[in-house]
Motif scaffolding. Structure first.
Motif, PDB file in Angstrom:
ATOM      1  N   TYR A  30       0.833  -1.204   0.000  1.00 41.74           N
ATOM      2  CA  TYR A  30       0.000   0.000   0.000  1.00 41.74           C
ATOM      3  C   TYR A  30       0.865   1.250   0.000  1.00 41.74           C
ATOM      4  CZ  TYR A  30      -4.701  -1.964   0.465  1.00 41.74           C
ATOM      5  OH  TYR A  30      -5.898  -2.594   0.224  1.00 41.74           O
ATOM      6  N   SER A  31       1.993   1.217   0.712  1.00 45.59           N
ATOM      7  CA  SER A  31       2.892   2.375   0.740  1.00 45.59           C
ATOM      8  C   SER A  31       3.443   2.661  -0.650  1.00 45.59           C
ATOM      9  CB  SER A  31       4.043   2.123   1.718  1.00 45.59           C
ATOM     10  OG  SER A  31       3.573   2.008   3.045  1.00 45.59           O
ATOM     11  N   ARG A  32       3.855   1.611  -1.346  1.00 48.05           N
ATOM     12  CA  ARG A  32       4.385   1.803  -2.691  1.00 48.05           C
ATOM     13  C   ARG A  32       3.303   2.296  -3.653  1.00 48.05           C
ATOM     14  NH1 ARG A  32       7.708  -3.871  -2.382  1.00 48.05           N
ATOM     15  NH2 ARG A  32       9.625  -3.059  -1.441  1.00 48.05           N
ATOM     16  N   ALA A  33       2.094   1.762  -3.510  1.00 45.61           N
ATOM     17  CA  ALA A  33       0.991   2.204  -4.371  1.00 45.61           C
ATOM     18  C   ALA A  33       0.680   3.673  -4.125  1.00 45.61           C
ATOM     19  CB  ALA A  33      -0.241   1.343  -4.113  1.00 45.61           C
ATOM     20  N   LYS A  34       0.697   4.080  -2.859  1.00 45.83           N
ATOM     21  CA  LYS A  34       0.435   5.488  -2.525  1.00 45.83           C
ATOM     22  C   LYS A  34       1.519   6.382  -3.093  1.00 45.83           C
ATOM     23  CE  LYS A  34       1.429   8.949   0.638  1.00 45.83           C
ATOM     24  NZ  LYS A  34       2.717   9.438   1.180  1.00 45.83           N
ATOM     25  N   ASP A  35       2.781   5.985  -2.976  1.00 50.11           N
ATOM     26  CA  ASP A  35       3.880   6.794  -3.494  1.00 50.11           C
ATOM     27  C   ASP A  35       3.760   6.968  -5.008  1.00 50.11           C
ATOM     28  OD1 ASP A  35       4.876   6.983  -0.938  1.00 50.11           O
ATOM     29  OD2 ASP A  35       6.385   5.410  -1.199  1.00 50.11           O
ATOM     30  N   ASN A  36       3.413   5.904  -5.705  1.00 50.95           N
ATOM     31  CA  ASN A  36       3.262   5.983  -7.154  1.00 50.95           C
ATOM     32  C   ASN A  36       2.063   6.836  -7.542  1.00 50.95           C
ATOM     33  OD1 ASN A  36       4.279   5.255  -9.727  1.00 50.95           O
ATOM     34  ND2 ASN A  36       2.664   3.727  -9.957  1.00 50.95           N
ATOM     35  N   MET A  37       0.998   6.720  -6.761  1.00 53.23           N
ATOM     36  CA  MET A  37      -0.195   7.537  -6.992  1.00 53.23           C
ATOM     37  C   MET A  37       0.139   9.019  -6.857  1.00 53.23           C
ATOM     38  SD  MET A  37      -3.747   7.508  -4.819  1.00 53.23           S
ATOM     39  CE  MET A  37      -3.069   8.472  -3.443  1.00 53.23           C
ATOM     40  N   PHE A  38       0.887   9.373  -5.804  1.00 59.33           N
ATOM     41  CA  PHE A  38       1.274  10.760  -5.610  1.00 59.33           C
ATOM     42  C   PHE A  38       2.152  11.249  -6.768  1.00 59.33           C
ATOM     43  CE2 PHE A  38       0.746  12.555  -1.120  1.00 59.33           C
ATOM     44  CZ  PHE A  38      -0.474  11.921  -0.933  1.00 59.33           C
ATOM     45  N   ALA A  39       3.055  10.401  -7.204  1.00 64.03           N
ATOM     46  CA  ALA A  39       3.982  10.791  -8.265  1.00 64.03           C
ATOM     47  C   ALA A  39       3.239  11.169  -9.544  1.00 64.03           C
ATOM     48  CB  ALA A  39       4.966   9.655  -8.551  1.00 64.03           C
ATOM     49  N   HIS A  40       2.091  10.540  -9.794  1.00 61.63           N
ATOM     50  CA  HIS A  40       1.341  10.792 -11.031  1.00 61.63           C
ATOM     51  C   HIS A  40       0.212  11.809 -10.857  1.00 61.63           C
ATOM     52  CE1 HIS A  40       3.346   7.037 -12.248  1.00 61.63           C
ATOM     53  NE2 HIS A  40       3.093   7.406 -13.496  1.00 61.63           N
ATOM     54  N   THR A  41      -0.352  11.934  -9.666  1.00 55.86           N
ATOM     55  CA  THR A  41      -1.592  12.723  -9.510  1.00 55.86           C
ATOM     56  C   THR A  41      -1.464  13.917  -8.581  1.00 55.86           C
ATOM     57  OG1 THR A  41      -2.408  11.317  -7.687  1.00 55.86           O
ATOM     58  CG2 THR A  41      -2.966  10.654  -9.942  1.00 55.86           C
ATOM     59  N   ASP A  42      -0.276  14.172  -8.051  1.00 52.08           N
ATOM     60  CA  ASP A  42      -0.074  15.365  -7.218  1.00 52.08           C
ATOM     61  C   ASP A  42       0.216  16.534  -8.150  1.00 52.08           C
ATOM     62  OD1 ASP A  42       0.241  17.043  -5.074  1.00 52.08           O
ATOM     63  OD2 ASP A  42       2.265  16.357  -4.580  1.00 52.08           O
ATOM     64  N   ILE A  43      -0.835  17.046  -8.768  1.00 54.53           N
ATOM     65  CA  ILE A  43      -0.689  18.050  -9.822  1.00 54.53           C
ATOM     66  C   ILE A  43      -0.935  19.459  -9.276  1.00 54.53           C
ATOM     67  CG2 ILE A  43      -1.284  16.444 -11.660  1.00 54.53           C
ATOM     68  CD1 ILE A  43      -4.128  17.515 -11.608  1.00 54.53           C
ATOM     69  N   LYS A  44      -0.447  20.445  -9.989  1.00 51.64           N
ATOM     70  CA  LYS A  44      -0.566  21.831  -9.547  1.00 51.64           C
ATOM     71  C   LYS A  44      -2.024  22.257  -9.418  1.00 51.64           C
ATOM     72  CE  LYS A  44       0.206  25.011 -12.567  1.00 51.64           C
ATOM     73  NZ  LYS A  44       0.867  25.938 -13.541  1.00 51.64           N
ATOM     74  N   GLN A  45      -2.857  21.824 -10.348  1.00 53.20           N
ATOM     75  CA  GLN A  45      -4.266  22.229 -10.335  1.00 53.20           C
ATOM     76  C   GLN A  45      -5.051  21.573  -9.196  1.00 53.20           C
ATOM     77  OE1 GLN A  45      -2.591  20.961 -12.838  1.00 53.20           O
ATOM     78  NE2 GLN A  45      -2.687  22.336 -14.605  1.00 53.20           N
ATOM     79  N   ALA A  46      -4.598  20.414  -8.727  1.00 54.94           N
ATOM     80  CA  ALA A  46      -5.286  19.690  -7.647  1.00 54.94           C
ATOM     81  C   ALA A  46      -4.254  18.911  -6.846  1.00 54.94           C
ATOM     82  CB  ALA A  46      -6.354  18.755  -8.225  1.00 54.94           C
ATOM     83  N   PRO A  47      -3.496  19.601  -5.984  1.00 54.97           N
ATOM     84  CA  PRO A  47      -2.440  18.917  -5.224  1.00 54.97           C
ATOM     85  C   PRO A  47      -3.003  18.057  -4.106  1.00 54.97           C
ATOM     86  CG  PRO A  47      -2.631  21.192  -4.511  1.00 54.97           C
ATOM     87  CD  PRO A  47      -3.560  21.038  -5.682  1.00 54.97           C
ATOM     88  N   TRP A  48      -2.196  17.109  -3.655  1.00 51.46           N
ATOM     89  CA  TRP A  48      -2.542  16.317  -2.481  1.00 51.46           C
ATOM     90  C   TRP A  48      -2.116  17.068  -1.223  1.00 51.46           C
ATOM     91  CZ3 TRP A  48      -5.669  12.386  -1.976  1.00 51.46           C
ATOM     92  CH2 TRP A  48      -5.910  11.541  -3.065  1.00 51.46           C
ATOM     93  N   TYR A  49      -2.991  17.094  -0.228  1.00 47.93           N
ATOM     94  CA  TYR A  49      -2.658  17.638   1.080  1.00 47.93           C
ATOM     95  C   TYR A  49      -2.634  16.474   2.069  1.00 47.93           C
ATOM     96  CZ  TYR A  49      -3.782  22.142  -1.036  1.00 47.93           C
ATOM     97  OH  TYR A  49      -3.812  23.245  -1.849  1.00 47.93           O
TER      98      TYR A  49
END
Length: 278
Positions: free
Chosen positions: A201-220
């Motif tokens: 799950y940690s690796r999946a989360k890290d990969n998810m952040f790498a692709h979807t932590d975008i400027k228009q909708a960042p992860w908090y």
């Protein structure tokens, strides 16, 4: 560092956090009451300005997402603030465009929608548990940022929260759910399975952040080892994401109650009352 050493390090950090970061109940209740007043003001502003707000809550099982959502919504108008928590997709939904089942739940003007888990199921539980193919997973990572940019371009305010909880604290909460009969329904077979897949799950989360932590909708990221602090911090941050004014209406003056006139109440014996259990 091996996976076992990483898990041990998380365990130690979790223990430290749980012991050192506390807040007194009276302070928590006082601060929460203030924030809930501000949430009502924000809701009135969203309604008046016809804003469309989407808030996504993601994180590990037992990270405290539901507790924050409950504190946000308990003082708000359910017609204007809705919670979406979708179950297992139907066979028809499985065969449709992946985002299709989520689109009908997006807000109209003047509404705020809180997603208790969202389309990010594909990047988390579906990926780790093998519920989607590698092709479907890779397509999600490519299309999700574009989907979210499209939502933002359409005028939707999109806010994404990830609740981060340590291995030790998650285990403590799982154990509590096993012994608390009012919370036992929260511990599903999927939750039990996730205990043995912490690193995946940690690796999946890290990969998810790498692709979807975008400027228009960042992860908090919300540090969630201490539930009460997580609630206060998350709500405070949510309020900071929308510039709102105070549109609290002036309370109307209540006219005197009219007299009953010739109204006669039917006999109480004609009605069925519940027993006085207490």
């Amino acid at each position: 560092m091996s996976d076992e050493e990483l898990a041990a390090a998380d365990l130690a950090v979790g223990d430290v956090k749980a012991k050192t970061r506390k807040i007194k109940n009276d302070v928590y209740e006082k601060e929460l009451a203030k924030l809930q007043v501000e949430l009502v003001k924000m809701q009135e502003w969203i309604k008046a300005e016809k804003l469309r707000v989407v808030v996504i809550f993601e994180g590990r099982d037992a990270a405290g997402k539901g507790g924050v959502i409950k504190r946000i919504t308990e003082s708000l108008n359910p017609r204007l603030c809705r919670v979406v928590a979708l179950g297992t997709p139907t066979e028809r939904e499985k065969s449709s465009w992946y985002f299709q089942r989520y689109v009908p739940h997006l807000p109209a003007a003047g509404e705020m929608v809180l997603f208790d888990r969202s389309w990010y199921n594909r990047a988390g539980v579906e990926r780790v548990m093998g519920f989607c193919s590698d092709t479907e997973y890779q397509e999600f990572l490519r299309s999700c940022p574009e989907f979210e940019r499209m939502l933002v371009r359409s005028g939707i305010i999109l806010i994404k929260y990830w609740f981060s909880v340590s291995d030790a604290e998650q285990e403590r909460r799982f154990q509590k759910r096993m012994t608390d009969r009012t919370r036992s329904w929260k511990l599903s077979p999927m939750d039990v399975e996730s205990r043995s897949r912490w690193v995946e799950y940690s690796r999946a989360k890290d990969n998810m952040f790498a692709h979807t932590d975008i400027k228009q909708a960042p992860w908090y990221v919300v540090k969630a080892d201490v539930k009460k602090l997580a609630r206060l911090n998350c709500i405070t941050h949510l309020l900071s994401q929308i510039e709102y004014g105070d549109l609290t209406p002036t309370p109307p003056s209540l006219p005197p109650r009219p007299k009953g006139g010739d109204y006669v109440r039917p006999p109480l014996e004609d009605q069925t009352f519940i027993p006085d259990y207490f």
